[in-house]
Scaffold this motif. Structure first.
Motif, short mmCIF file in Angstrom:
data_model
loop_
_atom_site.label_atom_id
_atom_site.label_comp_id
_atom_site.label_asym_id
_atom_site.label_seq_id
_atom_site.Cartn_x
_atom_site.Cartn_y
_atom_site.Cartn_z
N PRO A 54 -7.49 -2.65 7.32
CA PRO A 54 -6.03 -3.39 7.18
C PRO A 54 -4.91 -2.12 6.65
O PRO A 54 -5.36 -1.44 5.76
N LYS A 55 -3.68 -2.34 7.21
CA LYS A 55 -2.82 -1.54 6.73
C LYS A 55 -1.66 -2.18 6.21
O LYS A 55 -1.36 -3.36 6.50
N TYR A 56 -1.08 -1.70 5.09
CA TYR A 56 0.03 -2.28 4.39
C TYR A 56 1.07 -2.82 5.31
O TYR A 56 1.77 -4.00 5.31
N TRP A 57 1.34 -1.90 6.46
CA TRP A 57 2.63 -2.38 7.21
C TRP A 57 2.36 -3.48 8.21
O TRP A 57 3.19 -3.84 8.83
N GLU A 58 1.08 -3.87 8.09
CA GLU A 58 0.69 -5.00 9.25
C GLU A 58 1.05 -6.31 8.41
O GLU A 58 1.17 -7.57 9.04
N ASN A 59 1.38 -6.42 6.97
CA ASN A 59 1.66 -7.60 6.41
C ASN A 59 2.98 -7.94 6.83
O ASN A 59 3.94 -7.16 6.93
N LYS A 60 3.06 -9.34 6.77
CA LYS A 60 4.29 -9.86 7.09
C LYS A 60 5.24 -9.69 5.92
O LYS A 60 4.90 -9.64 4.77
N GLY A 61 6.56 -9.66 6.28
CA GLY A 61 7.76 -9.53 5.20
C GLY A 61 7.76 -8.00 5.00
O GLY A 61 8.72 -7.73 4.12
N VAL A 62 7.07 -7.01 5.44
CA VAL A 62 7.38 -5.71 5.19
C VAL A 62 8.66 -5.31 5.91
O VAL A 62 8.63 -5.28 7.21
N ASN A 63 9.79 -4.85 5.23
CA ASN A 63 11.04 -4.24 5.70
C ASN A 63 11.57 -3.15 4.82
O ASN A 63 11.86 -3.41 3.94
N ALA A 64 11.63 -1.90 5.57
CA ALA A 64 12.26 -0.53 4.61
C ALA A 64 13.70 -0.46 5.26
O ALA A 64 14.13 0.58 4.63
#
Length: 233
Positions: A182-192
């Motif tokens: 799994p990769k962190y950017w696949e998590n919901k709520g990730v917005n840069a």
């Protein structure tokens, strides 16, 4: 005696790699040298002795504040002595869809007697004197930033008078991709998006200050560019 230090954080409190770098830097206790790496790394024997000698050699050659950094070779190219004849150096950059500059992969090149000058810091491996944290502290409020992180770090180091060099020997190898993990950017709520606006402003790619939050404007004085060199330089 063990002197390792550890921070534990619940996964749902994590805010991406740039914020993690800040948290890691809080463990620093005035050690002479500082190494930053990605997870999933493999080291050759005496890696620390080798990297310290590179820093010392560069300082003897007249470089006041050297930084060693590159995209490390892959696990697959690992050798116990790190002496496969060539080293990896960052070779290209490109503009992303968000008008930020991102770094492409590395090329194999022949090493010289000294590490060679380069423009960019790789967040996945850099080594320098620990005093850099007094001049280039990590910004704790670049939530979820990934693209643009390395460019901003490179510019902040450079404008504070630090010079970046590709090591002339491979000491660390990285397990890239990990396709089934799994990769962190696949998590919901990730917005840069908001963090990217701050990076664009600092780098002069977007001069509209009104796009920044009040908090971002306030922190510019602590996590902005240096004064030893200009952005134009």
């Amino acid at each position: 005696k063990r002197n390792d230090r550890l921070l534990r954080l619940r996964h749902n409190y994590a805010k991406g790699p740039t914020c993690a770098l800040y948290l890691c830097s809080t463990l620093y206790q005035n050690e002479e040298y500082y190494l930053q790496i990605d997870s999933h790394c493999k080291f050759i024997k005496d890696w620390d002795v080798i990297l310290i000698k590179m820093i010392q050699d560069l300082k003897k050659s007249g470089v006041k504040k050297p930084v060693l950094s590159h995209y490390t070779p892959t696990y697959e190219s690992y050798t116990e002595k790190g002496d496969n004849g060539n080293i990896t150096t960052i070779c290209e950059s490109w503009f992303t869809d968000h008008n930020l500059i991102s770094l492409k992969g590395a090329n194999w090149v022949s090493p010289g007697d000294l590490p060679q000058s380069n423009a960019y810091i790789a967040a996945g491996m850099f080594f320098c004197e620990g005093k850099f944290l007094d001049e280039v502290p990590f910004d704790p409020e670049l939530d979820f930033l990934f693209i643009g992180e390395e460019l901003l770090l490179s510019v902040r180091f450079y404008t504070n008078g630090w010079d970046i060099y590709t090591p002339n020997k491979n000491t660390i190898y990285h397990l890239y991709t990990r396709e089934k993990e799994p990769k962190y950017w696949e998590n919901k709520g990730v917005n840069a998006d908001q963090a990217s606006k701050k990076v664009s402003y600092l780098l002069g790619l977007d001069t509209d200050r009104s796009k920044l939050t009040d908090r971002q404007i306030y922190t510019l004085q602590f996590y902005g560019l240096g004064r030893e060199r200009t952005l134009d330089q």
